[in-house]
Write a protein that holds these residues in place. Structure first.
Motif, PDB file in Angstrom:
ATOM      1  N   GLY A  29      69.646   6.294  44.396  1.00  0.00           N
ATOM      2  CA  GLY A  29      70.320   5.689  43.259  1.00  0.00           C
ATOM      3  C   GLY A  29      69.569   5.847  41.952  1.00  0.00           C
ATOM      4  O   GLY A  29      69.902   5.212  40.961  1.00  0.00           O
ATOM      5  N   SER A  30      68.566   6.702  41.919  1.00  0.00           N
ATOM      6  CA  SER A  30      67.728   6.851  40.733  1.00  0.00           C
ATOM      7  C   SER A  30      67.963   8.193  40.054  1.00  0.00           C
ATOM      8  O   SER A  30      68.259   9.188  40.704  1.00  0.00           O
ATOM      9  N   ALA A  31      67.790   8.196  38.738  1.00  0.00           N
ATOM     10  CA  ALA A  31      67.886   9.455  37.990  1.00  0.00           C
ATOM     11  C   ALA A  31      66.589  10.249  38.094  1.00  0.00           C
ATOM     12  O   ALA A  31      66.541  11.404  37.709  1.00  0.00           O
ATOM     13  N   VAL A  32      65.549   9.626  38.629  1.00  0.00           N
ATOM     14  CA  VAL A  32      64.249  10.291  38.770  1.00  0.00           C
ATOM     15  C   VAL A  32      64.218  11.002  40.122  1.00  0.00           C
ATOM     16  O   VAL A  32      64.438  10.379  41.157  1.00  0.00           O
ATOM     17  N   PRO A  33      63.950  12.301  40.133  1.00  0.00           N
ATOM     18  CA  PRO A  33      63.851  13.003  41.417  1.00  0.00           C
ATOM     19  C   PRO A  33      62.730  12.414  42.275  1.00  0.00           C
ATOM     20  O   PRO A  33      61.671  12.040  41.755  1.00  0.00           O
ATOM     21  N   ALA A  34      62.963  12.320  43.567  1.00  0.00           N
ATOM     22  CA  ALA A  34      61.979  11.731  44.480  1.00  0.00           C
ATOM     23  C   ALA A  34      60.630  12.430  44.389  1.00  0.00           C
ATOM     24  O   ALA A  34      59.592  11.793  44.517  1.00  0.00           O
ATOM     25  N   ARG A  35      60.622  13.723  44.118  1.00  0.00           N
ATOM     26  CA  ARG A  35      59.348  14.440  44.065  1.00  0.00           C
ATOM     27  C   ARG A  35      58.478  13.958  42.900  1.00  0.00           C
ATOM     28  O   ARG A  35      57.297  14.222  42.852  1.00  0.00           O
ATOM     29  N   HIS A  36      59.080  13.232  41.945  1.00  0.00           N
ATOM     30  CA  HIS A  36      58.331  12.676  40.820  1.00  0.00           C
ATOM     31  C   HIS A  36      58.002  11.198  41.023  1.00  0.00           C
ATOM     32  O   HIS A  36      57.421  10.575  40.137  1.00  0.00           O
ATOM     33  N   ALA A  37      58.397  10.648  42.160  1.00  0.00           N
ATOM     34  CA  ALA A  37      58.177   9.231  42.434  1.00  0.00           C
ATOM     35  C   ALA A  37      56.923   9.024  43.276  1.00  0.00           C
ATOM     36  O   ALA A  37      56.490   9.913  43.998  1.00  0.00           O
ATOM     37  N   VAL A  38      56.351   7.838  43.152  1.00  0.00           N
ATOM     38  CA  VAL A  38      55.191   7.441  43.948  1.00  0.00           C
ATOM     39  C   VAL A  38      55.479   6.061  44.518  1.00  0.00           C
ATOM     40  O   VAL A  38      55.918   5.168  43.804  1.00  0.00           O
ATOM     41  N   VAL A  39      55.211   5.902  45.802  1.00  0.00           N
ATOM     42  CA  VAL A  39      55.356   4.614  46.472  1.00  0.00           C
ATOM     43  C   VAL A  39      53.955   4.066  46.706  1.00  0.00           C
ATOM     44  O   VAL A  39      53.096   4.755  47.252  1.00  0.00           O
ATOM     45  N   ILE A  40      53.720   2.829  46.288  1.00  0.00           N
ATOM     46  CA  ILE A  40      52.446   2.161  46.533  1.00  0.00           C
ATOM     47  C   ILE A  40      52.699   1.133  47.621  1.00  0.00           C
ATOM     48  O   ILE A  40      53.565   0.266  47.479  1.00  0.00           O
ATOM     49  N   GLY A  41      51.957   1.248  48.714  1.00  0.00           N
ATOM     50  CA  GLY A  41      52.156   0.337  49.834  1.00  0.00           C
ATOM     51  C   GLY A  41      50.860  -0.023  50.510  1.00  0.00           C
ATOM     52  O   GLY A  41      49.802   0.515  50.186  1.00  0.00           O
ATOM     53  N   ASP A  42      50.957  -0.931  51.483  1.00  0.00           N
ATOM     54  CA  ASP A  42      49.744  -1.383  52.163  1.00  0.00           C
ATOM     55  C   ASP A  42      49.710  -1.067  53.654  1.00  0.00           C
ATOM     56  O   ASP A  42      48.754  -1.418  54.331  1.00  0.00           O
ATOM     57  N   ILE A  43      50.743  -0.394  54.155  1.00  0.00           N
ATOM     58  CA  ILE A  43      50.725   0.011  55.568  1.00  0.00           C
ATOM     59  C   ILE A  43      51.246   1.437  55.689  1.00  0.00           C
ATOM     60  O   ILE A  43      51.921   1.950  54.794  1.00  0.00           O
ATOM     61  N   GLY A  44      50.939   2.060  56.803  1.00  0.00           N
ATOM     62  CA  GLY A  44      51.337   3.441  57.041  1.00  0.00           C
ATOM     63  C   GLY A  44      52.835   3.651  56.965  1.00  0.00           C
ATOM     64  O   GLY A  44      53.298   4.709  56.536  1.00  0.00           O
ATOM     65  N   ALA A  45      53.629   2.668  57.351  1.00  0.00           N
ATOM     66  CA  ALA A  45      55.084   2.800  57.297  1.00  0.00           C
ATOM     67  C   ALA A  45      55.566   2.988  55.858  1.00  0.00           C
ATOM     68  O   ALA A  45      56.546   3.693  55.618  1.00  0.00           O
ATOM     69  N   ASP A  46      54.871   2.377  54.907  1.00  0.00           N
ATOM     70  CA  ASP A  46      55.236   2.568  53.495  1.00  0.00           C
ATOM     71  C   ASP A  46      55.038   4.026  53.095  1.00  0.00           C
ATOM     72  O   ASP A  46      55.872   4.618  52.420  1.00  0.00           O
ATOM     73  N   LEU A  47      53.925   4.603  53.523  1.00  0.00           N
ATOM     74  CA  LEU A  47      53.638   5.992  53.184  1.00  0.00           C
ATOM     75  C   LEU A  47      54.571   6.941  53.926  1.00  0.00           C
ATOM     76  O   LEU A  47      54.984   7.966  53.377  1.00  0.00           O
ATOM     77  N   ALA A  48      54.928   6.605  55.153  1.00  0.00           N
ATOM     78  CA  ALA A  48      55.880   7.428  55.906  1.00  0.00           C
ATOM     79  C   ALA A  48      57.244   7.403  55.228  1.00  0.00           C
ATOM     80  O   ALA A  48      57.929   8.430  55.137  1.00  0.00           O
ATOM     81  N   ALA A  49      57.643   6.235  54.716  1.00  0.00           N
ATOM     82  CA  ALA A  49      58.915   6.139  54.000  1.00  0.00           C
ATOM     83  C   ALA A  49      58.872   6.963  52.720  1.00  0.00           C
ATOM     84  O   ALA A  49      59.851   7.629  52.374  1.00  0.00           O
TER      85      ALA A  49
END
Length: 98
Positions: A29-49
């Motif tokens: 739902g974002s105008a920003v391509p996923a390749r330009h996005a960064v997810v900050i998380g605290d468990i491996g599942a966040d990074l896998a997502a």
């Protein structure tokens, strides 16, 4: 222990559970391509997502983070401020203006 998250517990805001959609749904739902996005998380599942959505991930370990998740992460920051600094550095590497 009160106030300490347990692995798999839902995030809470003012005592109420917060249900966040997975990064893939947010990216769609974002105008920003996923390749330009960064997810900050605290468990491996966040990074896998993040990987599954085509984004990069930064791990900020907390008491619920497992050692193997830290060693498997491509990017690890000591805290949220360090994660933001790391994200800005990643953007600069890609030639983005900040």
């Amino acid at each position: 222990m009160t106030g300490v998250p347990t692995r798999g517990s839902a995030p809470r805001l003012f005592g109420s559970p917060v249900h966040r959609p997975p990064p893939t749904a947010r990216a769609a739902g974002s105008a920003v391509p996923a390749r330009h996005a960064v997810v900050i998380g605290d468990i491996g599942a966040d990074l896998a997502a993040a990987r599954g959505a085509g984004a990069r991930g930064v791990l900020v370990p907390t008491p619920v983070t497992r050692h193997e998740e830290i060693t498997a992460a491509d990017h690890v920051a000591d805290d949220r401020l360090g994660a933001v600094r790391l994200v800005l550095g990643l953007a600069t590497e890609r030639g983005a203006t900040v």
